[in-house]
Design an enzyme around this catalytic site. Structure first.
Site, mmCIF file in Angstrom:
data_model
loop_
_atom_site.group_PDB
_atom_site.id
_atom_site.type_symbol
_atom_site.label_atom_id
_atom_site.label_comp_id
_atom_site.label_asym_id
_atom_site.label_seq_id
_atom_site.Cartn_x
_atom_site.Cartn_y
_atom_site.Cartn_z
ATOM 1 N N ASP A 37 -8.017 -1.542 -4.596
ATOM 2 C CA ASP A 37 -7.393 -0.302 -4.124
ATOM 3 C C ASP A 37 -5.909 -0.306 -4.404
ATOM 4 O O ASP A 37 -5.324 -1.337 -4.681
ATOM 5 C CB ASP A 37 -7.559 -0.190 -2.602
ATOM 6 C CG ASP A 37 -8.976 0.167 -2.232
ATOM 7 O OD1 ASP A 37 -9.692 0.662 -3.098
ATOM 8 O OD2 ASP A 37 -9.348 -0.081 -1.068
ATOM 9 N N LYS A 59 -8.355 5.037 -9.505
ATOM 10 C CA LYS A 59 -8.031 5.676 -10.789
ATOM 11 C C LYS A 59 -8.532 7.125 -10.858
ATOM 12 O O LYS A 59 -9.480 7.511 -10.174
ATOM 13 C CB LYS A 59 -8.592 4.869 -11.947
ATOM 14 C CG LYS A 59 -10.085 4.988 -12.095
ATOM 15 C CD LYS A 59 -10.572 4.169 -13.274
ATOM 16 C CE LYS A 59 -12.079 4.046 -13.187
ATOM 17 N NZ LYS A 59 -12.621 2.901 -13.841
ATOM 18 N N MET A 174 -2.798 6.271 9.202
ATOM 19 C CA MET A 174 -3.033 7.528 8.484
ATOM 20 C C MET A 174 -2.516 8.728 9.268
ATOM 21 O O MET A 174 -3.128 9.796 9.264
ATOM 22 C CB MET A 174 -4.534 7.708 8.200
ATOM 23 C CG MET A 174 -5.084 6.611 7.327
ATOM 24 S SD MET A 174 -6.835 6.789 6.981
ATOM 25 C CE MET A 174 -7.552 6.185 8.488
HETATM 26 N N1 SAH Z 1 -7.920 -1.391 6.068
HETATM 27 C C1 SAH Z 1 -6.523 -1.099 6.159
HETATM 28 C C2 SAH Z 1 -6.253 0.321 6.595
HETATM 29 C C3 SAH Z 1 -6.747 1.343 5.600
HETATM 30 S S1 SAH Z 1 -6.391 2.974 6.090
HETATM 31 C C4 SAH Z 1 -5.854 -2.120 7.083
HETATM 32 O O1 SAH Z 1 -6.556 -2.865 7.766
HETATM 33 O O2 SAH Z 1 -4.640 -2.200 7.096
HETATM 34 C C5 SAH Z 1 -4.863 3.255 5.293
HETATM 35 C C6 SAH Z 1 -3.757 3.316 6.303
HETATM 36 O O3 SAH Z 1 -3.374 2.019 6.697
HETATM 37 C C7 SAH Z 1 -2.479 3.956 5.808
HETATM 38 O O4 SAH Z 1 -2.527 5.349 5.887
HETATM 39 C C8 SAH Z 1 -1.475 3.383 6.768
HETATM 40 O O5 SAH Z 1 -1.520 4.048 8.007
HETATM 41 C C9 SAH Z 1 -2.015 1.994 6.990
HETATM 42 N N2 SAH Z 1 -1.384 1.000 6.105
HETATM 43 C C10 SAH Z 1 -1.969 0.285 5.144
HETATM 44 N N3 SAH Z 1 -1.099 -0.567 4.576
HETATM 45 C C11 SAH Z 1 0.075 -0.382 5.219
HETATM 46 C C12 SAH Z 1 1.351 -0.962 5.113
HETATM 47 N N4 SAH Z 1 1.613 -1.924 4.233
HETATM 48 N N5 SAH Z 1 2.339 -0.545 5.951
HETATM 49 C C13 SAH Z 1 2.105 0.414 6.849
HETATM 50 N N6 SAH Z 1 0.896 1.009 6.978
HETATM 51 C C14 SAH Z 1 -0.100 0.616 6.189
#
Ligand code: SAH
Length: 506
Positions: A37, A59, A174
């Site tokens: 991803d 992609k 999100m």
């Molecule tokens: N599985 C992922 C979350 C996926 S949903 C996890 O456990 O982190 C995607 C959301 O995760 C984004 O919209 C944001 O809210 C958050 N997110 C993912 N990576 C992030 C990061 N490096 N910093 C801040 N928020 C992040």
């Protein structure tokens, strides 16, 4: 029944490549295909084998990005042809990652799978901003919720107002698109407008940013700062705490873009990160090994004809000794040989094999090396020069002029790695330094487009004079050049410049 490989749903962690689990790393190193991803760090892809199939699931095909159904199908297709498939997902695969849907699709096909949890951004991005998700006496729980649901695309979930009643910390993922609606609903639901809120975007990556405020004013602050997704929103008393690292490193907060081969990048990254810098690979070069050739083998089988071996890079040293070993040639066959090395870095690698260089020019350059060689070599002596395809012509020209006999054998080439996705323009703009470790790195980075406008606030750092000259050709004239052409030299150059520039003020 159809035979399938195994699929591993691996959590990539929140961004900092070092937050990957050991199990995740082992699987990346052994997999035949990786489907990744956007949120997974590029650095993780460096673990995969050279022939691993790398597929970016974000992609765009035609004019739409792959939907979840298509991604499920892609994973199934890969499991048909590959033994080990890694589905690499940002953070933890089961925290809003739609990992569950992928598992259901695999179950339906009867494909064997395993889940490898990851460090979720919900906790890690908060921690890197100095916020503990729970804290004795202040918050005894944390609730992770989504800021928008698939059903109510751009709408705040109805349950948001109920969330106001949950004690402890709220962490919203999100939620950036709906920040206004979220804060309004929480206040309406009973949360005090002064409740502390922190927003952390790109947490744990070199691009991390944070804004702090309250339920009442966070929305404006986020707008003012121009903060964008991906970000987490932390609501509750802990968002008012700051437990950031207490140790301040000399290069804390400095963003350094790095180009070069893997070996060099790894060394530079390690040293710079130990000093607190954030490093970003912006151009990767790969070594194409041509040392297995009859010409080179013949030279190695008849080492007695040579008096000098000339190394113009540490890569050449490594490949030379690697090929000797492959041909089971004893090092005692080198006892009569004298070694010349272009610089201290190359000499150091030579020493790893137990040989002290007999000649290292006072200044790192092919011309200087040629001049000093001409003085040191006697008329009957012959040189072996195993080096890169793009090696300097100056060296050879000088030797020819002086009638010195030599064998110039090309044993490797340095090529641009096409697997690396380019940084966005705004990311390039945020670099404080950009390091070039070879002319090929310069060509690789600038060939595609003119980046002068983007780099006007970035300091360009060159490993030595030859690289500097190539940079000049692309119109870059203000360049910091390392005093010593080595990883240490570059680190010293940046640290010194930063000290002068910021005067130790942070
Ligand atoms: N599985 C992922 C979350 C996926 S949903 C996890 O456990 O982190 C995607 C959301 O995760 C984004 O919209 C944001 O809210 C958050 N997110 C993912 N990576 C992030 C990061 N490096 N910093 C801040 N928020 C992040």
């Amino acid at each position: 029944m159809e035979k399938y490989g195994r699929v591993y749903l691996v959590g990539a962690g929140p961004g900092d490549a070092e937050l990957l689990t050991l199990k995740g790393k082992r699987l990346l190193q052994s997999c035949d295909a990786v489907i990744y991803d956007r949120l997974a760090s590029e650095k993780l892809l460096e673990y995969v084998k050279a022939d691993c199939d790398r597929i970016y699931a974000g992609k765009v095909v035609g004019n739409h990005a792959l939907g979840q159904e298509e991604i499920n199908q892609l994973i199934i297709d890969k499991a048909r042809t590959c033994e080990v498939v890694v589905r690499l997902k940002g953070g933890d695969p089961f925290v809003f990652g739609r990992g569950g849907e992928e598992v259901l699709a695999l179950q339906e096909e009867g494909i064997p799978y395993e889940i490898v949890p990851g460090v979720t951004s919900a906790i890690a991005a908060a921690a890197y901003a100095g916020i503990p998700v729970t804290h004795r006496g202040s918050s005894q729980s944390f609730t992770v919720i989504t800021g928008h649901t698939a059903e109510e695309e751009e709408n705040v979930p109805d349950s948001m107002a109920d969330m106001a009643k949950i004690p402890g910390t709220l962490i919203i993922l999100m939620g950036m698109g709906n920040l206004e609606g979220i804060t309004e609903k929480l206040i309406k639901g009973g949360k005090h407008p002064d409740t502390p809120v922190a927003v952390v975007s790109n947490g744990t990556t070199p691009w991390q940013r944070e804004v702090r405020g309250s339920l009442a004013d966070i929305c404006n602050k986020v707008k003012e700062e121009g903060m964008k997704a991906p970000a987490i929103i932390i609501i509750g008393s802990v968002a008012g705490l700051n437990m950031k690292a207490s140790i301040c490193y000399p290069l804390s907060g400095v963003r350094i873009g790095i180009t070069g081969t893997k070996d060099l990048r790894e060394k530079l990254t390690k040293q710079l990160e130990e000093l607190g810098a954030e490093t970003i690979t912006v151009g990767a070069l790969e070594l194409a090994d041509y040392s297995e050739s009859s010409e080179f083998d013949q030279a190695l089988q008849s080492l007695e004809q040579y008096h000098w071996i000339v190394f113009t890079s540490s890569n050449a040293v490594r490949l030379f000794f690697q090929r000797l070993k492959e041909l089971t040639i004893d090092h005692r066959k080198l006892s009569h040989i004298r070694f010349a090395a272009v610089g201290s870095g190359t000499a150091k690698v030579l020493l790893e094999y137990g040989f002290y260089a007999d000649l290292v020019p006072g200044e790192y350059s092919a011309i200087k090396l040629a001049q000093e060689l001409v003085n040191a070599v006697t008329p009957m002596e012959k040189l072996l020069i195993p080096r890169a395809v793009q090696g300097s012509e100056e060296l050879i020209k000088t030797l020819q002029e002086k009638n010195i006999s030599y064998d110039d054998i090309k044993i490797y080439d340095v090529l641009n790695n096409p697997n690396l996705t380019e940084l966005s323009q705004s990311q390039v703009k945020q670099l404080d330094y950009l390091v070039f470790t070879s002319s090929s790195g310069v060509h690789g980075f600038f060939q595609s487009s003119d980046k002068r406008e983007l780099l006007k606030d970035t300091k360009i750092v060159s490993i030595g004079d030859a690289t500097k000259k190539t940079l000049n050709e692309y119109g870059y004239n203000i360049i910091l050049t390392a005093r010593e052409a080595s990883v240490n030299g570059i680190v010293e150059c940046i640290t010194e410049d930063d000290r002068n520039f910021r005067g130790g003020n942070r």
